[in-house]
Design a protein around this motif. Structure first.
Motif, PDB file in Angstrom:
ATOM      1  N   GLY A 115      38.427  52.803  42.842  1.00 10.46           N
ATOM      2  CA  GLY A 115      39.271  51.881  43.600  1.00 10.46           C
ATOM      3  C   GLY A 115      40.242  51.069  42.756  1.00 10.46           C
ATOM      4  O   GLY A 115      41.005  50.268  43.281  1.00 10.46           O
ATOM      5  N   HIS A 116      40.209  51.234  41.453  1.00  7.17           N
ATOM      6  CA  HIS A 116      41.115  50.500  40.565  1.00  7.17           C
ATOM      7  C   HIS A 116      42.184  51.448  40.033  1.00  7.17           C
ATOM      8  O   HIS A 116      41.960  52.649  39.914  1.00  7.17           O
ATOM      9  N   LYS A 117      43.337  50.887  39.695  1.00  7.95           N
ATOM     10  CA  LYS A 117      44.372  51.682  39.033  1.00  7.95           C
ATOM     11  C   LYS A 117      45.226  50.771  38.168  1.00  7.95           C
ATOM     12  O   LYS A 117      45.308  49.564  38.399  1.00  7.95           O
ATOM     13  N   GLY A 118      45.792  51.360  37.146  1.00  9.71           N
ATOM     14  CA  GLY A 118      46.626  50.597  36.223  1.00  9.71           C
ATOM     15  C   GLY A 118      45.794  49.938  35.130  1.00  9.71           C
ATOM     16  O   GLY A 118      44.633  50.268  34.910  1.00  9.71           O
ATOM     17  N   ILE A 119      46.414  48.993  34.452  1.00  6.71           N
ATOM     18  CA  ILE A 119      45.759  48.281  33.356  1.00  6.71           C
ATOM     19  C   ILE A 119      44.714  47.324  33.940  1.00  6.71           C
ATOM     20  O   ILE A 119      45.025  46.504  34.797  1.00  6.71           O
ATOM     21  N   GLN A 120      43.488  47.455  33.458  1.00  5.04           N
ATOM     22  CA  GLN A 120      42.390  46.597  33.902  1.00  5.04           C
ATOM     23  C   GLN A 120      41.883  45.801  32.710  1.00  5.04           C
ATOM     24  O   GLN A 120      41.708  46.342  31.622  1.00  5.04           O
ATOM     25  N   SER A 121      41.650  44.523  32.940  1.00  2.92           N
ATOM     26  CA  SER A 121      41.076  43.662  31.916  1.00  2.92           C
ATOM     27  C   SER A 121      39.995  42.821  32.583  1.00  2.92           C
ATOM     28  O   SER A 121      40.273  42.111  33.544  1.00  2.92           O
ATOM     29  N   ARG A 122      38.788  42.941  32.101  1.00  2.00           N
ATOM     30  CA  ARG A 122      37.647  42.229  32.683  1.00  2.00           C
ATOM     31  C   ARG A 122      36.952  41.417  31.601  1.00  2.00           C
ATOM     32  O   ARG A 122      37.030  41.724  30.420  1.00  2.00           O
ATOM     33  N   ARG A 123      36.249  40.409  32.057  1.00  2.00           N
ATOM     34  CA  ARG A 123      35.488  39.590  31.117  1.00  2.00           C
ATOM     35  C   ARG A 123      34.098  39.335  31.661  1.00  2.00           C
ATOM     36  O   ARG A 123      33.891  39.327  32.874  1.00  2.00           O
ATOM     37  N   VAL A 124      33.176  39.164  30.765  1.00  6.35           N
ATOM     38  CA  VAL A 124      31.826  38.743  31.111  1.00  6.35           C
ATOM     39  C   VAL A 124      31.519  37.519  30.258  1.00  6.35           C
ATOM     40  O   VAL A 124      32.004  37.395  29.119  1.00  6.35           O
TER      41      VAL A 124
END
Length: 149
Positions: A115-124
């Motif tokens: 369900g995601h597209k393009g540049i993804q940046s996540r944090r924990v």
């Protein structure tokens, strides 16, 4: 009579205020870590080999994992209370038992790009009995979609 009460109230307000000559009270600052610099304090210290990971390019729907290695470089047991994620696309595993000084551990993260597209940046956010109490880990990915004809 009312005219006499107003000046008395004004005088009372000005006289009852304490003057500190523009100085702030030291009671406002309560950070024991800044007050005790030295080796006498028993405190864990979490040190990660790296706090960022880049998965690079991946196809939408792919699941990828990475592991963040850390070591307790303090002089007290390290206890991770939680690792909070900012997205439901992330699964996390981390040690639930105390890590002794000098020992290490890992935090594993699995990212589901469905369900995601393009540049993804996540944090924990790793919450532990350290100072500071929170450490942020970041991961990135470039999610590409496949066109079907």
């Amino acid at each position: 009579m009312k005219k006499a009460i107003i000046p008395i109230l004004i005088f009372w307000v000005f006289c009852s205020c304490e003057s500190n000559n523009g100085k702030l009270s030291g009671d406002l600052v309560n950070n024991p870590a800044s007050a005790t610099v030295g080796t006498n304090t028993k405190e864990p210290k979490i040190v990660f080999e790296t706090t960022e990971h880049d998965f690079g390019k991946m196809l939408q729907g792919e699941k990828v994992s990475c592991t963040y290695k850390f070591k307790n470089e303090g002089n007290a047991p390290l206890l991770i209370s939680s690792v909070d994620k900012t997205c439901g696309c992330t699964n996390i595993t981390f040690p639930k038992t105390p890590i002794k000084p000098g020992e290490g551990g890992t935090i594993s993260i699995t990212y589901d790009s469905d369900g995601h597209k393009g540049i993804q940046s996540r944090r924990v956010v790793v919450k532990a009995n350290t100072n500071p109490a929170e450490t942020v880990l970041i991961f990135r990915a470039s999610v590409e979609t496949v066109l079907s004809f």
